[in-house]
Design a protein around this motif. Structure first.
Motif, PDB file in Angstrom:
ATOM      1  N   LEU A   1      27.388 -32.416 -28.194  1.00 59.90           N
ATOM      2  CA  LEU A   1      28.675 -33.022 -27.859  1.00 59.90           C
ATOM      3  C   LEU A   1      29.749 -31.944 -27.774  1.00 59.90           C
ATOM      4  CD1 LEU A   1      28.675 -36.136 -30.231  1.00 59.90           C
ATOM      5  CD2 LEU A   1      28.231 -36.107 -27.772  1.00 59.90           C
ATOM      6  N   PRO A   2      30.765 -32.130 -26.937  1.00 60.19           N
ATOM      7  CA  PRO A   2      31.847 -31.141 -26.878  1.00 60.19           C
ATOM      8  C   PRO A   2      32.615 -31.099 -28.190  1.00 60.19           C
ATOM      9  CG  PRO A   2      32.383 -33.074 -25.557  1.00 60.19           C
ATOM     10  CD  PRO A   2      30.959 -33.224 -25.973  1.00 60.19           C
ATOM     11  N   ARG A   3      32.919 -29.895 -28.629  1.00 55.13           N
ATOM     12  CA  ARG A   3      33.658 -29.689 -29.872  1.00 55.13           C
ATOM     13  C   ARG A   3      35.049 -29.160 -29.567  1.00 55.13           C
ATOM     14  NH1 ARG A   3      30.264 -29.432 -34.585  1.00 55.13           N
ATOM     15  NH2 ARG A   3      28.143 -30.066 -34.019  1.00 55.13           N
ATOM     16  N   ILE A   4      35.830 -29.012 -30.608  1.00 53.65           N
ATOM     17  CA  ILE A   4      37.239 -28.697 -30.420  1.00 53.65           C
ATOM     18  C   ILE A   4      37.436 -27.353 -29.725  1.00 53.65           C
ATOM     19  CG2 ILE A   4      37.583 -27.592 -32.689  1.00 53.65           C
ATOM     20  CD1 ILE A   4      40.234 -29.240 -32.831  1.00 53.65           C
ATOM     21  N   GLY A   5      36.514 -26.403 -29.934  1.00 47.22           N
ATOM     22  CA  GLY A   5      36.626 -25.106 -29.279  1.00 47.22           C
ATOM     23  C   GLY A   5      36.183 -25.111 -27.829  1.00 47.22           C
ATOM     24  N   ASP A   6      35.532 -26.198 -27.400  1.00 50.73           N
ATOM     25  CA  ASP A   6      35.067 -26.296 -26.012  1.00 50.73           C
ATOM     26  C   ASP A   6      36.137 -26.835 -25.078  1.00 50.73           C
ATOM     27  OD1 ASP A   6      32.412 -25.563 -26.744  1.00 50.73           O
ATOM     28  OD2 ASP A   6      32.026 -27.622 -27.373  1.00 50.73           O
ATOM     29  N   ILE A   7      37.235 -27.298 -25.653  1.00 48.91           N
ATOM     30  CA  ILE A   7      38.188 -28.086 -24.879  1.00 48.91           C
ATOM     31  C   ILE A   7      39.338 -27.208 -24.387  1.00 48.91           C
ATOM     32  CG2 ILE A   7      39.743 -30.058 -24.978  1.00 48.91           C
ATOM     33  CD1 ILE A   7      36.663 -30.579 -25.056  1.00 48.91           C
ATOM     34  N   PRO A   8      39.654 -27.304 -23.104  1.00 45.54           N
ATOM     35  CA  PRO A   8      40.780 -26.531 -22.562  1.00 45.54           C
ATOM     36  C   PRO A   8      42.101 -27.209 -22.868  1.00 45.54           C
ATOM     37  CG  PRO A   8      39.864 -27.902 -20.856  1.00 45.54           C
ATOM     38  CD  PRO A   8      39.001 -28.143 -22.084  1.00 45.54           C
ATOM     39  N   GLU A   9      43.174 -26.576 -22.506  1.00 42.49           N
ATOM     40  CA  GLU A   9      44.476 -27.231 -22.565  1.00 42.49           C
ATOM     41  C   GLU A   9      44.502 -28.363 -21.535  1.00 42.49           C
ATOM     42  OE1 GLU A   9      47.851 -24.648 -22.374  1.00 42.49           O
ATOM     43  OE2 GLU A   9      46.760 -22.990 -23.325  1.00 42.49           O
ATOM     44  N   ILE A  10      44.971 -29.519 -21.957  1.00 36.63           N
ATOM     45  CA  ILE A  10      44.956 -30.713 -21.103  1.00 36.63           C
ATOM     46  C   ILE A  10      46.389 -31.192 -20.878  1.00 36.63           C
ATOM     47  CG2 ILE A  10      44.202 -33.114 -20.904  1.00 36.63           C
ATOM     48  CD1 ILE A  10      41.808 -32.373 -22.694  1.00 36.63           C
ATOM     49  N   THR A  11      46.735 -31.402 -19.629  1.00 38.54           N
ATOM     50  CA  THR A  11      48.042 -31.947 -19.256  1.00 38.54           C
ATOM     51  C   THR A  11      47.827 -33.252 -18.514  1.00 38.54           C
ATOM     52  OG1 THR A  11      49.008 -29.735 -19.062  1.00 38.54           O
ATOM     53  CG2 THR A  11      50.162 -31.538 -17.970  1.00 38.54           C
ATOM     54  N   VAL A  12      48.481 -34.308 -18.972  1.00 36.27           N
ATOM     55  CA  VAL A  12      48.372 -35.626 -18.336  1.00 36.27           C
ATOM     56  C   VAL A  12      49.730 -36.018 -17.777  1.00 36.27           C
ATOM     57  CG1 VAL A  12      47.840 -38.066 -18.680  1.00 36.27           C
ATOM     58  CG2 VAL A  12      46.505 -36.320 -19.882  1.00 36.27           C
ATOM     59  N   ARG A  13      49.736 -36.435 -16.522  1.00 39.07           N
ATOM     60  CA  ARG A  13      50.954 -36.888 -15.858  1.00 39.07           C
ATOM     61  C   ARG A  13      50.742 -38.337 -15.400  1.00 39.07           C
ATOM     62  NH1 ARG A  13      55.159 -34.566 -12.713  1.00 39.07           N
ATOM     63  NH2 ARG A  13      56.290 -36.238 -11.652  1.00 39.07           N
ATOM     64  N   PHE A  14      51.622 -39.240 -15.832  1.00 39.54           N
ATOM     65  CA  PHE A  14      51.500 -40.646 -15.468  1.00 39.54           C
ATOM     66  C   PHE A  14      52.424 -40.985 -14.299  1.00 39.54           C
ATOM     67  CE2 PHE A  14      50.416 -40.926 -20.107  1.00 39.54           C
ATOM     68  CZ  PHE A  14      49.084 -41.286 -19.922  1.00 39.54           C
ATOM     69  N   HIS A  15      51.891 -41.736 -13.349  1.00 39.22           N
ATOM     70  CA  HIS A  15      52.698 -42.314 -12.275  1.00 39.22           C
ATOM     71  C   HIS A  15      52.719 -43.811 -12.508  1.00 39.22           C
ATOM     72  CE1 HIS A  15      54.584 -42.858  -8.420  1.00 39.22           C
ATOM     73  NE2 HIS A  15      53.627 -43.672  -8.030  1.00 39.22           N
TER      74      HIS A  15
END
Length: 871
Positions: free
Chosen positions: A791-805
């Protein structure tokens, strides 16, 4: 049993334990400190973390005999006022909350150590990730966790600030007080275990009504006496302890007659392959890997289909064939495959059942649908619905695998009736990974043709789904709803095998479809010399997604990307894009009742909160609409016996309960003419019921199917991903992911963001890590632990940006639709396109393993763009 002395949370405690018991067992079973969760049992997930003399340790692998004289601190021992606990609540660093106590304990230790050494300096993202590298959050709440720990280290949560947390149950989950089904202990409770088939295909003799060492034995198999997959439950046994139940189960005298089995999809297609289902009745009873009933289709041996969802399919096929014959460069053709992906819910499938003196059935169950379990249980046991009482106070995730009446519930109820005592049945982690549900593997043959003007001219897509004994492949069907009305032949096939059945998994059929279609569209843009976002925007034409395309195109990372395959050196960066849409579904019968009790507005509905935030959505609506402070609104979900609530499935929860809560608030406000805050004290017992009002122009479906209606319109997403490919080791590392989501009104902004981040994390896992494997000889699932299933772990995760319309859904009461599924559909495809941009090689198979990357790079013909057949 023997007495073990422990010093726990500052107090000396004596607890009766079996020889070899672990600290986790002593804490949970002996002392009732259930904040310490056991997800994996092997020290691989961090959920059971406690402090031993102030240092984090895995309680599930630490023997009690090794902690004598040492100080054990659990999440309960932190007291609820540690800065990390406040930070987790403030940053919504949790979803279902099952793994949260372990994260909190480890983060508290890191924070205390960091501050002792660095004062109020804020640690870097990588430092926090390294400190929590041994922890897994299947819901994907990593972005919130990283932010919370950094803020706690910087001293930003040393004291309460009086702000209500985004998630109303945050304090319960960060302190370990939240009670899940696996935490339920009833007086006289027995432990039940499942007896599973050791064969992938076998006839099974009669199950004895009783057996030495067992308090009860029940038959689970059914009239045809056939087990169709290795691990299929055939019986269940209850005893006073789990050890005794396991011993009785192992000694249960069963007669097995092994039958020929077929264990992979290629072999299953052969005319002489052993049949999984030999009769029409057996085929009709096949389990489903999709939420909707499968469409009519013919069977040929072990293959069901095709089910055709195309439009002018003959025209599409003729155009494709003509383009292939003339060698048209605008024709993109390839075969894409995806591996099976295990649900692996943090809380395993679990049920505690008992029958009361009046003959009513009480079920504590980890479920995504209190209402569906109640209805199914009433039907199965011939009870009036009001005589079935379902409880799911907190639920540790589901992702589609816990919607119906599961075998754990059937076994617990049958054993409880036979034994005359409460019985608990809980899957082990091995059972959860092997038999708790998975997204079926797929093989997709795709051809896409652009015409001379650069428009989509034809599309053919044949998908063969490998869901074990389950049917319901719908990936090809979903390709009808993107990119206009060009002719397309879309055919879905099920290939059944003697392996465990698949179940609906977050956006069933969506990620495999997008993996194929979105890479083909990307290749078409490459061949046409057109910007991939511009091409998608032109082909799509959906006005709800237009603003999201514009936002994605303006991202600096997109504007500054290099041409595909132009990067050099060992580490090569690339940026990819992919588009998704998803059906808008709702439960039109959803209701929310409000009652004034002691000056507080109490909201109730028979829904549940699996981490999606249904409690908070209702609470936020009521606070805003009634102008009430947080302490004058209470939300109770997770119990039957009140008004109808929706399932937490198909992204239908929020667009069902949100409008019902709005209607309830309007009705209560009308009944309190002096204003809610001023009039509540004099309105004791006042009750109103809000209903989910009908959409303007109604729904696509004339009536609900399985409790769900299809609304008008599609939620949309555009994902842009930047990756770094190590051409020496073949690894792919996502660096940043941007997600533009067009789903209308956002009811609870931070929770919505967390939900989308979690969908992205699961998409990363699907793309790079997760691959459920079975033994080709025995049919047994090999990836049955969190050591073997990645499973993906915390070190596998990139910076994530979410934009809502948030525009475009004015016809929907409340103005918004679901987010959970649209957020994950296109993630893997965007990563695949980013890999192509970085290297010039296009991955066709999921996961994108290092060996596949290295083989693909080695096969590049002088770094030229791949031709037809390699997409």
């Amino acid at each position: 049993m023997e007495n073990t002395d422990l010093t726990v949370n500052g107090a000396r405690r004596s607890v009766g334990t079996a020889p070899g018991s672990t600290v986790a067992e002593a804490l949970r079973d002996g002392l009732g400190l259930t904040g310490t969760k056991t997800i994996c049992g092997t020290g691989a997930c961090g959920s059971c973390t406690v402090l031993l003399d102030g240092e984090p340790a895995a309680a599930c692998t630490t023997p009690c005999a090794e902690v004598g004289g040492r100080e054990v601190t659990t999440v309960e021992g932190l007291g609820g006022d540690h800065p990390v606990q406040r930070a987790f609540a403030a940053h919504d660093a949790l979803q279902c909350g099952y793994c949260t106590p372990g994260f909190v304990v480890a983060a508290a230790a890191f924070t205390d150590r960091w501050r002792a050494e660095n004062g109020d300096g804020e640690p870097a993202r990588a430092e926090v990730a390294e400190a929590l590298a041994g922890h897994v959050c299947r819901c994907g709440a990593y972005e919130g966790i990283l932010a919370a720990v950094a803020a706690a280290c910087a001293g930003k949560h040393d004291a309460p600030d009086g702000t209500a947390p985004a998630r109303v149950e945050a304090a319960e989950k960060t302190t370990g007080r939240a009670r899940y089904t696996t935490d339920v202990r009833l007086p006289g409770q027995l432990e039940g275990v499942l007896v599973r088939s050791p064969h992938p295909h076998a006839r099974v003799g009669a199950v004895p009504a009783a057996h030495d060492g067992a308090a009860a034995v029940v038959d689970l198999l059914g009239a045809d006496r056939t087990a169709r997959w290795a691990g299929q439950p055939v019986a269940a046994v209850a005893a006073p302890t789990r050890a005794a139940a396991l011993a009785a189960a192992a000694a249960l005298p069963l007669e097995w007659t092994p039958l020929p089995a077929v264990l992979d999809a290629d072999a299953a297609r052969r005319p002489d392959a052993p049949l999984v289902y030999g009769t029409a009745e057996a085929r009709r009873a096949a389990p489903r890997s999709n939420e909707a009933p499968p469409p009519p289709a013919k069977w040929r041996g072990n293959v069901r289909g095709p089910a055709d969802f195309g439009w002018r399919g003959g025209t599409a096929a003729k155009r494709i064939a003509a383009a292939r014959a003339r060698g048209d460069e605008r024709l993109v053709s390839a075969v894409f495959t995806t591996a099976a992906q295990s649900h692996s819910s943090p809380e395993p499938h679990a049920c505690v059942a008992h029958w009361d003196g009046a003959g009513d059935l009480h079920l504590h169950v980890s479920t995504q649908s209190v209402a569906k379990v109640r209805a199914a249980a009433a039907k199965r046991w011939g009870l009036a619905p009001e005589r079935v009482h379902v409880h799911a106070e907190h639920v540790g995730g589901g992702f589609g695998a816990k919607v119906g009446l599961g075998v754990e519930t059937v076994a617990a109820a049958e054993l409880a009736r036979a034994a005359g005592a409460p019985v608990r049945v809980v899957f082990t982690r091995a059972e959860e990974l092997a038999h708790g549900g998975h997204r079926p593997a797929t093989r997709a043959e795709l051809s896409l043709l652009a015409d001379a003007d650069g428009n989509l001219a034809a599309l053919t897509l044949d998908v063969h789904g490998d869901g074990g004994t389950a049917v319901g492949t719908n990936s090809a069907a979903l390709a009808r709803y993107l990119y206009g009305t060009a002719p397309r032949r879309l055919r879905d096939h099920d290939v059944v095998t003697h392996t465990p059945p698949g179940l609906p998994f977050r956006a069933p059929g969506g990620p495999p479809m997008a993996w194929a279609l979105e890479q083909a569209v990307d290749e078409a843009a490459h061949r046409l010399g057109e910007d991939p976002i511009a091409l998608r925007r032109r082909w799509d034409g959906n006005p709800r997604r237009a603003a999201v395309y514009d936002w994605a195109a303006a991202l600096p990372a997109w504007a500054g990307r290099a041409p595909s395959g132009s990067a050099t050196g060992r580490f090569r960066r690339g940026v990819g894009v992919a588009t998704a849409n998803w059906l808008y579904l709702l439960d039109p019968a959803a209701e929310v009742e409000l009652t004034v009790e002691g000056g507080v507005v109490v909201a109730r509905t028979a829904t549940q909160d699996i981490g999606t935030g249904s409690r908070s959505v209702i609470a936020d609506v009521l606070r805003a609409e009634l102008g009430l402070p947080a302490d004058r609104v209470r939300v109770e979900v997770g119990h039957s016996g009140t008004v109808h609530g929706p399932a937490s499935a198909a992204s239908s929860g929020t667009p069902s309960i949100g409008p019902a809560a709005l209607d309830a608030a309007a009705r209560l406000r009308a009944a309190l003419p002096g204003g809610p805050a001023a009039a509540l004290d004099g309105a004791e017992g006042l009750r109103v019921v809000g209903r989910r009002r009908r959409d303007r122009r109604g729904y696509v479906t004339p009536f609900p199917l399985g409790g769900l209606a299809i609304g008008r319109g599609f939620a949309g997403a555009v994902n842009v991903t930047e990756v770094e490919v190590d051409t020496g080791l073949g690894t792919v590392r996502p660096l940043r992911i941007w997600a533009g989501i067009a789903a209308g009104r956002i009811y609870a902004e931070r929770l919505a963001r967390s939900q989308c981040e979690g969908g992205i994390v699961q998409g990363v896992g699907y793309a790079l890590h997760e691959e459920r494997r079975t033994d080709p000889v025995t049919g047994a699932v090999l990836t049955d632990s969190l050591d073997s299933y990645r499973l993906p772990r915390i070190g596998d995760i990139p910076e994530i940006t979410v934009r809502f319309h948030e525009e475009g859904w004015e016809h929907v009461p409340g103005g918004g639709v679901g987010l959970g599924e649209i957020s994950t559909v296109a993630v893997a495809a965007s990563i695949g396109n980013a890999v192509h941009n970085a290297t010039g090689w296009r991955p066709l198979d999921l996961p994108i393993r290092p060996d596949r990357v290295l083989a693909g790079l080695a096969g590049l013909p002088g770094r030229a763009a791949p031709g037809e057949g390699g997409a």
